[in-house]
Scaffold this active site. Sequence first.
Site, PDB file in Angstrom:
ATOM      1  N   CYS A   1       0.820  -1.199   0.000  1.00  0.00           N
ATOM      2  CA  CYS A   1       0.000   0.000   0.000  1.00  0.00           C
ATOM      3  C   CYS A   1       0.862   1.260   0.000  1.00  0.00           C
ATOM      4  O   CYS A   1       1.594   1.526  -0.936  1.00  0.00           O
ATOM      5  CB  CYS A   1      -0.972  -0.053   1.171  1.00  0.00           C
ATOM      6  SG  CYS A   1      -2.416   1.016   0.986  1.00  0.00           S
ATOM      7  N   HIS A   2       0.817   2.067   1.062  1.00  0.00           N
ATOM      8  CA  HIS A   2       1.611   3.289   1.179  1.00  0.00           C
ATOM      9  C   HIS A   2       3.016   3.027   1.733  1.00  0.00           C
ATOM     10  O   HIS A   2       3.856   3.922   1.726  1.00  0.00           O
ATOM     11  CB  HIS A   2       0.901   4.294   2.097  1.00  0.00           C
ATOM     12  CG  HIS A   2      -0.307   4.921   1.491  1.00  0.00           C
ATOM     13  ND1 HIS A   2      -1.524   4.275   1.428  1.00  0.00           N
ATOM     14  CD2 HIS A   2      -0.500   6.128   0.913  1.00  0.00           C
ATOM     15  CE1 HIS A   2      -2.412   5.065   0.853  1.00  0.00           C
ATOM     16  NE2 HIS A   2      -1.821   6.199   0.519  1.00  0.00           N
ATOM     17  N   ALA A   3       3.286   1.829   2.208  1.00  0.00           N
ATOM     18  CA  ALA A   3       4.569   1.524   2.853  1.00  0.00           C
ATOM     19  C   ALA A   3       5.791   1.756   1.969  1.00  0.00           C
ATOM     20  O   ALA A   3       6.855   2.088   2.500  1.00  0.00           O
ATOM     21  CB  ALA A   3       4.559   0.096   3.397  1.00  0.00           C
TER      22      ALA A   3
END
Length: 177
Positions: free
Chosen positions: A109-111
């Site tokens: 995801c945003h990681a």
Amino acid sequence: MSKKILVVSTEFGTERDEIVVPVQKLRALGHEVTVATPSGGEVQTVLGDKDWDVTVPADRALNGVPGDEFDVILLPGGTVNSDQTRINEDIRALLRAQASAGRAIAAICHAPWSLIDAGIARDKNLTSYISVKLDLENAGAHWVDQSVKVCGAGGWTLITSRNPGDLEDFIHAIDAA
């Protein structure tokens, strides 16, 4: 083959399924999974980045985590969590050491924001949540729109996925790494 997996999260803002599901399923597959936060405190998860959900206990604090102890470092997403992990120097140093040693990193995801700030995104083929695409491309990474992307460029393995809908593929790729 059983792996030692370190799940690195901050104490707030982690997307529930991106930490709970991998921890449960990877443990069920026989892997030794350790959850660590900067303070060693529990993780307050969220749903859709807005609604508070369950808490996840941490097994240890990041302080003093040996860089060579884990086969895989897993970074769950969540916008707030990922924004905080990307500016945490201890997390960035841990990611750089993991990549330098040729060991795997998994991010969903945003990681992948943290990969940019750790200086290890350049020349990697990866995926992420769509809103992170331009940031990754500007950092020299090559973004693809697929459920999981495994990249061995640079002498270390990076496993990435876009969102909670990709968790089955993401977990399978970590298990297979």
